[in-house]
Design a protein around this motif. Structure first.
Motif, PDB file in Angstrom:
ATOM      1  N   SER A 136      37.925  30.183  39.214  1.00 39.83           N
ATOM      2  CA  SER A 136      36.722  30.991  38.961  1.00 39.83           C
ATOM      3  C   SER A 136      35.931  31.304  40.216  1.00 39.83           C
ATOM      4  CB  SER A 136      35.803  30.289  37.945  1.00 39.83           C
ATOM      5  OG  SER A 136      36.499  30.022  36.752  1.00 39.83           O
ATOM      6  N   ASP A 305      38.328  38.815  33.324  1.00 36.53           N
ATOM      7  CA  ASP A 305      39.189  39.225  34.446  1.00 36.53           C
ATOM      8  C   ASP A 305      39.929  40.525  34.197  1.00 36.53           C
ATOM      9  OD1 ASP A 305      38.624  37.397  36.372  1.00 36.53           O
ATOM     10  OD2 ASP A 305      40.490  36.275  36.234  1.00 36.53           O
ATOM     11  N   LYS A 335      32.837  37.243  38.505  1.00 38.15           N
ATOM     12  CA  LYS A 335      34.106  37.221  39.234  1.00 38.15           C
ATOM     13  C   LYS A 335      34.258  38.422  40.144  1.00 38.15           C
ATOM     14  CE  LYS A 335      35.343  33.659  36.733  1.00 38.15           C
ATOM     15  NZ  LYS A 335      34.227  33.708  35.781  1.00 38.15           N
TER      16      LYS A 335
END
Length: 493
Positions: A136, A305, A335
Motif C-alpha cells: 500500500s 487499484d 495510492k
C-alpha cells in the motif's frame, strides 16, 4: 501533607494544587474537612501567598473546595463518599483505595465488545517498517511535489474566505465536479457532481455506507480472501460477515446466494480484487447485479487499484452497468497520489444523497477545504492525468522486474498471482508452508512482505502466500530483496 520543591520546573501554585487534589482523590482529605488559610499555608511552606491563592482559587473553581463566609475554606461537602476509578485515573494514577465493589455495584467499566476481535490479533511485524515490498505504498519519490506545492501555495497565499468556513458535508463543489468528470471519463462511472461525497479515504467511505445501509446483524457478503480493513469496518458496524469464495473469475456469486440469499449487501473489489488481483468476469458482474436487483441488496464497489493496469486498458466500473441504483462506488487517492492525503470519494445514488449527508455531518461535519481546492486544480489542470501516465510506466517496469526476479530465484516453487495490475502481487506456496512465520522471518531481514492467510475470513480454501508490494520498491531493492527472500524460504524448508 503539602510540600513544594523550588528546584522543579512545575510552578509552585501547581504543586500546591496537585497535592491537595491528590489528597482529596486518595481520601486523605474528606468532605467537609477544614483547610488552612492561604496566609497560614504560605507561612508554613515559606513561600509567597500568591501561589497559595492561585491554587485555592483553581480548586474552588473546580469544586474541590468550598468557601464559607466567616468560617474559612473546606473540602467540598458535595464530593461523593466513594470516588470512582475514573476520578483517580484523571488525577494521573490508579486508585489505591477504591474497593472492587461498592454499594452493590461493580467497578468494571462498560465497554463495547466489537473491538475485541481486533485487539486479539497476533503482532504483525511485517507492518512495522518501510522498505522493500511494503504494501500500500506508492512511489512517493516520483510524486510531482513541486506542482503540488505550487498549488498549495496558490490557495494559501490568497485564500478565499470559504476555505476557513464549514463546508457542505458532501464536499466542496469544485472538487466534486473535478472528481465526477474524471470518473465519467476514466472509470465509466455514471454520476454527477451532486452524487459525489469527498471523504477521508475509502475506509471512511465504507464506514459511512455501513451506517446508512446496514442495521446491526445485517448479513454482508465479503470476499474470501479479501480486504481485512473492510471486514474490520463492517464488524465495527455490527454486520454479520458472510465469507464468499474468490476464484479466477472473482467473487463466486452462486456460492454467495447459496450461503446467504437475503444478505443486505456485498463488498467487492471487481476491477482488481484484493489481494489476489483477479478481475470480476462479465458474467459474474451481471449475476451480482441481478441478485442485488431481485433481493433488494446493496453492492459496495471498492474500486481498488483500478488505475494501474499493465496488460490492457483499465477495467470499467461495475457501477457503470448498474441500472437499478444498487451500487455504492468507493475510491481513494491514497495510492495514486500519497497516503497521507487521506482523501477519497463515494458516489451515491441520488435518492440516498440526504441520508449520506446527514450521517457524514454527524460524524465529522465536512472534509478539510484546503486540500479539496488543491485537488480540484490538480485534476482540472491535467496534472493528475500526466502523473498517472508516468506512474503506469514506472510501476509496469517494477512489476516486470519483480516477476523476472521471482522466476529466476524461486521458479516452480511458487505461483505468482495478480501481476496484471495494481501495486502488488501474490507469491503463493504449497499448503504446508507457514506464511506468517515466513513473513516474520523476512521482516527481521528488512523485507516487509505480508502473509496471505490473514486475508481469509474462513478456513476453507485458505492458501499460504506472501503479498509483495512493489509500488515504493526500487529496481535495486527488488533484485536484492527477492534474493534475500529466496534465502529465507530455503532456510525455512
Amino acid at each position: 501533607m503539602i510540600a513544594v520543591d523550588r528546584s522543579l520546573a512545575t510552578p509552585l501554585y501547581r504543586q500546591i494544587y496537585d497535592a491537595y487534589r491528590e489528597a482529596i482523590v486518595d481520601r486523605r482529605l474528606r468532605a467537609g474537612q477544614r483547610l488552612p488559610s492561604t496566609r497560614g499555608l504560605a507561612s508554613a511552606l515559606g513561600i509567597s501567598r500568591i501561589p497559595a491563592l492561585g491554587a485555592f482559587e483553581q480548586l474552588l473553581a473546580e469544586g474541590y473546595f468550598e468557601a464559607r463566609r466567616g468560617a474559612g475554606t473546606f473540602v467540598a461537602r458535595s464530593l461523593p463518599d466513594d470516588f470512582s476509578t475514573a476520578e483517580a485515573a484523571e488525577a494521573g494514577r490508579p486508585s489505591r483505595t477504591a474497593p472492587a465493589k461498592a454499594k452493590g455495584r461493580t467497578r468494571k467499566r462498560a465497554l463495547a465488545r466489537r473491538p475485541d476481535a481486533l485487539l486479539r490479533r497476533a503482532p504483525e511485524p511485517w507492518l512495522a517498517g518501510f522498505g522493500a515490498f511494503r504494501m500500500s505504498q506508492p512511489a512517493i519519490d516520483a510524486f510531482p511535489l513541486e506542482i503540488w506545492s505550487r498549488l498549495v501555495s496558490r490557495h494559501s497565499r490568497n485564500p478565499r474566505q470559504n476555505l476557513f468556513r464549514y463546508s457542505d458535508a458532501m464536499g466542496a463543489l469544485p472538487c466534486r465536479e473535478a472528481i465526477a468528470e474524471y470518473l465519467r471519463t476514466a472509470r465509466a462511472v455514471r454520476c454527477e457532481a451532486d452524487q459525489v461525497m469527498v471523504v477521508s479515504g475509502s475506509q471512511q467511505a465504507l464506514e459511512i455506507s455501513a451506517r446508512v445501509l446496514l442495521e446491526p446483524g445485517s448479513p454482508v457478503w465479503v470476499e474470501d480472501p479479501g480486504y481485512r480493513g473492510a471486514r474490520d469496518v463492517l464488524t465495527m458496524a455490527g454486520a454479520k460477515l458472510v465469507p464468499v469464495r474468490v476464484d479466477a473469475e472473482g467473487l463466486d456469486v452462486r456460492q454467495g446466494i447459496a450461503r446467504s440469499p437475503r444478505a443486505h449487501a456485498a463488498h467487492v473489489t471487481p476491477s482488481h480484487q484484493y489481494p489476489i488481483g483477479v478481475t470480476l468476469s462479465a458474467s459474474r458482474r451481471l449475476q451480482l447485479l441481478d441478485w442485488a436487483h431481485r433481493s433488494g441488496a446493496w453492492i459496495l464497489e471498492d474500486d481498488y487499484d483500478s488505475e494501474f493496469r499493465f496488460e490492457s486498458l483499465p477495467i470499467a466500473s461495475l457501477q457503470g452497468l448498474d441500472r437499478d441504483a444498487r451500487v455504492i462506488y468507493i475510491g481513494t487517492f491514497s495510492k495514486v497520489l500519497f497516503p497521507a492525503l487521506r482523501m477519497g470519494y463515494v458516489v451515491i445514488p441520488s435518492d440516498l444523497r440526504q441520508r449520506f449527508s446527514v450521517v457524514r455531518e454527524a460524524m465529522d461535519i465536512c472534509a478539510p477545504a484546503l486540500y479539496q481546492a488543491v485537488l480540484a486544480d490538480f485534476l482540472s489542470e491535467g496534472h493528475f492525468a500526466r502523473h498517472l501516465r508516468r506512474m503506469r510506466l514506472l510501476y509496469g517496469e517494477r512489476r516486470s522486474a519483480l516477476v523476472e526476479a521471482l522466476d529466476e530465484h524461486l521458479g516452480d516453487a511458487i505461483e505468482v498471482l495478480g501481476d496484471a495490475a495494481g501495486l502488488h502481487l501474490v507469491v503463493a506456496f504449497k499448503p504446508e508452508m507457514n506464511d506468517r512465520k515466513l513473513a516474520n522471518e523476512a521482516a527481521q531481514r528488512g523485507l516487509w512482505t505480508m502473509p496471505l492467510s490473514p486475508s481469509y475470513a474462513g478456513r476453507a480454501g485458505r492458501r499460504p502466500g506472501l503479498v509483495l508490494g512493489y509500488g515504493s520498491t526500487s529496481l535495486a531493492q527488488i533484485r536484492d530483496g527477492v534474493a534475500a527472500l529466496a534465502a529465507v524460504l530455503t532456510a525455512s524448508r
